[in-house]
Design a protein around this motif. Sequence first.
Motif, PDB file in Angstrom:
ATOM      1  N   ASN A  72       0.821  -1.212   0.000  1.00 11.51           N
ATOM      2  CA  ASN A  72       0.000   0.000   0.000  1.00 11.51           C
ATOM      3  C   ASN A  72       0.854   1.262   0.000  1.00 11.51           C
ATOM      4  O   ASN A  72       0.409   2.311  -0.449  1.00 11.51           O
ATOM      5  CB  ASN A  72      -0.921   0.025   1.230  1.00 11.51           C
ATOM      6  CG  ASN A  72      -2.140  -0.848   1.026  1.00 11.51           C
ATOM      7  OD1 ASN A  72      -2.270  -1.485  -0.004  1.00 11.51           O
ATOM      8  ND2 ASN A  72      -3.032  -0.869   2.002  1.00 11.51           N
ATOM      9  N   VAL A  73       2.066   1.129   0.530  1.00 13.42           N
ATOM     10  CA  VAL A  73       2.961   2.288   0.544  1.00 13.42           C
ATOM     11  C   VAL A  73       3.271   2.720  -0.893  1.00 13.42           C
ATOM     12  O   VAL A  73       3.519   3.894  -1.166  1.00 13.42           O
ATOM     13  CB  VAL A  73       4.251   1.960   1.316  1.00 13.42           C
ATOM     14  CG1 VAL A  73       5.210   3.132   1.311  1.00 13.42           C
ATOM     15  CG2 VAL A  73       3.922   1.573   2.745  1.00 13.42           C
TER      16      VAL A  73
ATOM     17  N   LEU B  36       8.022   8.134   5.651  1.00 13.87           N
ATOM     18  CA  LEU B  36       8.196   6.696   5.470  1.00 13.87           C
ATOM     19  C   LEU B  36       8.253   6.344   3.985  1.00 13.87           C
ATOM     20  O   LEU B  36       8.978   5.436   3.573  1.00 13.87           O
ATOM     21  CB  LEU B  36       7.042   5.947   6.148  1.00 13.87           C
ATOM     22  CG  LEU B  36       7.382   4.568   6.692  1.00 13.87           C
ATOM     23  CD1 LEU B  36       8.497   4.648   7.701  1.00 13.87           C
ATOM     24  CD2 LEU B  36       6.161   3.946   7.330  1.00 13.87           C
TER      25      LEU B  36
ATOM     26  N   THR C 151       2.488   8.383  -0.792  1.00 13.96           N
ATOM     27  CA  THR C 151       2.144   9.604  -0.077  1.00 13.96           C
ATOM     28  C   THR C 151       3.421  10.410   0.182  1.00 13.96           C
ATOM     29  O   THR C 151       4.106  10.177   1.161  1.00 13.96           O
ATOM     30  CB  THR C 151       1.478   9.263   1.266  1.00 13.96           C
ATOM     31  OG1 THR C 151       0.454   8.310   1.028  1.00 13.96           O
ATOM     32  CG2 THR C 151       0.899  10.486   1.925  1.00 13.96           C
TER      33      THR C 151
ATOM     34  N   SER D 136       4.625  11.798   3.578  1.00 16.74           N
ATOM     35  CA  SER D 136       5.044  10.899   4.657  1.00 16.74           C
ATOM     36  C   SER D 136       6.522  10.555   4.492  1.00 16.74           C
ATOM     37  O   SER D 136       6.954  10.144   3.422  1.00 16.74           O
ATOM     38  CB  SER D 136       4.222   9.614   4.621  1.00 16.74           C
ATOM     39  OG  SER D 136       4.778   8.680   5.507  1.00 16.74           O
TER      40      SER D 136
ATOM     41  N   CYS E 266       1.230   9.433   7.877  1.00 13.89           N
ATOM     42  CA  CYS E 266       0.732   8.157   7.351  1.00 13.89           C
ATOM     43  C   CYS E 266       1.213   7.910   5.920  1.00 13.89           C
ATOM     44  O   CYS E 266       0.972   8.728   5.036  1.00 13.89           O
ATOM     45  CB  CYS E 266      -0.789   8.132   7.395  1.00 13.89           C
ATOM     46  SG  CYS E 266      -1.464   6.610   6.713  1.00 13.89           S
ATOM     47  N   PRO E 267       1.872   6.783   5.676  1.00 15.03           N
ATOM     48  CA  PRO E 267       2.427   6.536   4.343  1.00 15.03           C
ATOM     49  C   PRO E 267       1.420   5.981   3.339  1.00 15.03           C
ATOM     50  O   PRO E 267       1.776   5.756   2.184  1.00 15.03           O
ATOM     51  CB  PRO E 267       3.524   5.509   4.611  1.00 15.03           C
ATOM     52  CG  PRO E 267       3.044   4.758   5.794  1.00 15.03           C
ATOM     53  CD  PRO E 267       2.243   5.722   6.626  1.00 15.03           C
ATOM     54  N   THR E 268       0.183   5.728   3.760  1.00 19.28           N
ATOM     55  CA  THR E 268      -0.775   5.113   2.835  1.00 19.28           C
ATOM     56  C   THR E 268      -2.062   5.925   2.699  1.00 19.28           C
ATOM     57  O   THR E 268      -2.991   5.480   2.033  1.00 19.28           O
ATOM     58  CB  THR E 268      -1.167   3.716   3.321  1.00 19.28           C
ATOM     59  OG1 THR E 268      -1.834   3.859   4.582  1.00 19.28           O
ATOM     60  CG2 THR E 268       0.037   2.818   3.498  1.00 19.28           C
ATOM     61  N   LYS E 269      -2.141   7.059   3.351  1.00 20.43           N
ATOM     62  CA  LYS E 269      -3.379   7.849   3.432  1.00 20.43           C
ATOM     63  C   LYS E 269      -4.505   7.054   4.090  1.00 20.43           C
ATOM     64  O   LYS E 269      -5.693   7.294   3.843  1.00 20.43           O
ATOM     65  CB  LYS E 269      -3.834   8.350   2.061  1.00 20.43           C
ATOM     66  CG  LYS E 269      -2.792   9.189   1.326  1.00 20.43           C
ATOM     67  CD  LYS E 269      -3.404   9.844   0.080  1.00 20.43           C
ATOM     68  CE  LYS E 269      -2.340  10.507  -0.779  1.00 20.43           C
ATOM     69  NZ  LYS E 269      -1.625   9.529  -1.632  1.00 20.43           N
TER      70      LYS E 269
ATOM     71  N   PHE F  95      -0.565   3.601  -2.755  1.00 24.28           N
ATOM     72  CA  PHE F  95      -1.109   4.891  -2.317  1.00 24.28           C
ATOM     73  C   PHE F  95       0.035   5.805  -1.911  1.00 24.28           C
ATOM     74  O   PHE F  95       0.042   6.354  -0.815  1.00 24.28           O
ATOM     75  CB  PHE F  95      -2.082   4.688  -1.160  1.00 24.28           C
ATOM     76  CG  PHE F  95      -3.150   3.676  -1.462  1.00 24.28           C
ATOM     77  CD1 PHE F  95      -4.187   3.985  -2.323  1.00 24.28           C
ATOM     78  CD2 PHE F  95      -3.109   2.413  -0.902  1.00 24.28           C
ATOM     79  CE1 PHE F  95      -5.158   3.049  -2.613  1.00 24.28           C
ATOM     80  CE2 PHE F  95      -4.081   1.470  -1.186  1.00 24.28           C
ATOM     81  CZ  PHE F  95      -5.108   1.792  -2.056  1.00 24.28           C
TER      82      PHE F  95
END
Lengths: 391, 269
Positions: A115-116, A126, A121, A124, B141-144, A119
């Motif tokens: 998911n990283v 990370l 982001t 973030s 948050c890395p995935t929303k 999605f």
Amino acid sequence: MIEKVLKGKSTYWMWLAVLGTFIAIGAACYVRQYMFGLGLTGMSRDVSWGLYISQFTFLVGVAAGGLMLVLPYYVHDYKAFGKITILGEFLAISALIMCLMFIMADLGQPLRGLNVIFFATPHSMLFWDMCVLWGYLLLNCLCGWVILTAERKQVHPPKWIYIFVYISIPFAVSIHTVTAMLYCGLPGRHFWLSAIIAPRFLASAFAAGPSLIVLACLVMRKFANFDAGKEAIQKLTTIIMYAAIINTFFFLLEFFVGYYSEMPGHMHSLEYLFFGLEHDGHVYNNLVPFMWGATLFSFTGLGILAYMKISKVFDYRLVGVAATLIFFSLWADKGLGFVFGGFVPNPLNEVTEYIPTANELGITIGIWATGFFILTLLYKIAVGVEHEIES
Amino acid sequence: MDTKRRKFLKIAGAAALAGIGAPAIVKLTSSAAIASEAVQHETAAHGEVAAATGVRLGMVIDMRKFAEQPELLDQAIAACNKVHNIPHFPDRKNEIKWIWKAPYANVFPELESIHKSEMAKKAPFAVLCNHCDNPSCVKACPTKATFVQPENGIVAMDFHRCIGCRFCMAACPYGARSFNWQDPRPFIDTYNAEFPTRMRGVVEKCNFCGERLALGLEPACVEVAKSAGAMVFGDLNDPDSEIRKVLDKEFTIQRNPAAGTKPSVYYIV
Ligand code: SF4
Ligand code: SF4
Ligand code: SF4
């Protein structure tokens, strides 16, 4: 080249067998954790990151530490590192694999890890950490392999590979900077919210990585008939010494800021780590022995190195002792205190202590063993190629 | 920014006037996504600024009222636990909390003083997610999987996207988030089929009752505490809302404003 891992003396096989046992234990522990959830660890609502993330943080540093070989050799053409630069690159590979395994072990929903990417982001940290870690891993695989292959054929490595070697230099800095940014950009966690975290991480990385390489060289000198050369080891100890001193200096600055300003948020974590934090009539101090142990190790290790420089003696055993002491002191500093200390006290000024469980320790040791297993195989190849050229 | 904001407030104010005569609940949930009546509000407020800022839900907690009726807070907490299938773990390590009680000194550690009022010394304070305007959990948050709902400012969670990295827990300066260290389902006291239970390995927290607002209901805790005036819920961007009237009148404080997250929960102490 891969075939080199299949031939070795009995010590080599015994070492692999020992590591294999720990890997098996770690795997069994992970299966348990996978079935039950992270409740099998000692982590809690208040201390929501534990050994996995702290080992990850430390090992990113070990990976970045390889820079201290790559930089002098490729940029400053420091010939004495010719034989061992490949060791730095291979150490980075195994350290990064451990990092990625620790991250996976820490995820509550490991199957959703992608998911990283799905999605992505960018706000973030990370996300960026993932990018630079993978980037650095691939760069090191590429550079290490191409250069070693060329070396084996006793030709010059192709010119294009140097582009990647030079790219890997800022990448090494970036992996640990971005890892520091995971922490130092969080409001409300005073211990982490400090601009000196990234430089301190780098300083400690440039001591920890080379310490491990020195130790590996000493082991291989004894068991694998591989001599890195006295000059290279001496230069490495100098690097370790300066990096460790800078790390200590940065840490002392944190102490000054906390204890001179006397702002509670800046003192609490340090107090918890070094003296024990009193809270509601109870003193919380389970990390105190580790932190003072680290202090003692660090100063003793530095003392030994300084003694050798000043009195111009050189003794492999002393080097080994000093590198071990410094490595463990940095491990306790970053691989334990930094992460756990940041969670004490929690945002509601409550104190929860973290004690890892046996299962968690099993997984942690298993991942370390996997890293050392990979490292052993990679070093076996590197040393095998070296011997082939010599004969 | 300031002129922009003022302009928006004007538009939002006009929109609220247009809603006069509608039941109070309309203003509460004035957003296209959470209440159908609000469509009209949206159209009225249509404009470049309004679309982005829109409704900003917030809460005022009047601790004087809670101190007067000590059982009220327990009831509000129980209501939240019940509607949201919040598991009850006996040990502190596994705790899942959306709204809970803590002493003043823990809720406002930066504002702690030796000589504080009797009430601040004794009464337990209500703690919940602040649904910050600039939430650091969302940034981290890395995935929303945790995100701001643009239509009302609620900081919401997608339990099916969360990878359980717990970066948001480290990032929240208010300790508002909980993690499911193990399967929570066996620890749910009374099961509410209207709300999903969570799987292990994901983070959760107060959702400002987004699911109830969508049905035109007030948050469960507010429903309990409202009659005593202990909790007021509404649109912070609407100058005519009840919550804004309270905020205009009373001096309120927020938890750790220095963290820069701009909390949407205000306390009257
Ligand atoms: S209180 Fe914490 S969890 Fe809630 S919105 Fe703010 S930062 Fe996020
Ligand atoms: S635990 Fe879930 S919600 Fe929190 S930062 Fe990770 S993915 Fe986002
Ligand atoms: S607003 Fe809803 S979710 Fe949040 S504490 Fe109140 S009842 Fe619970």
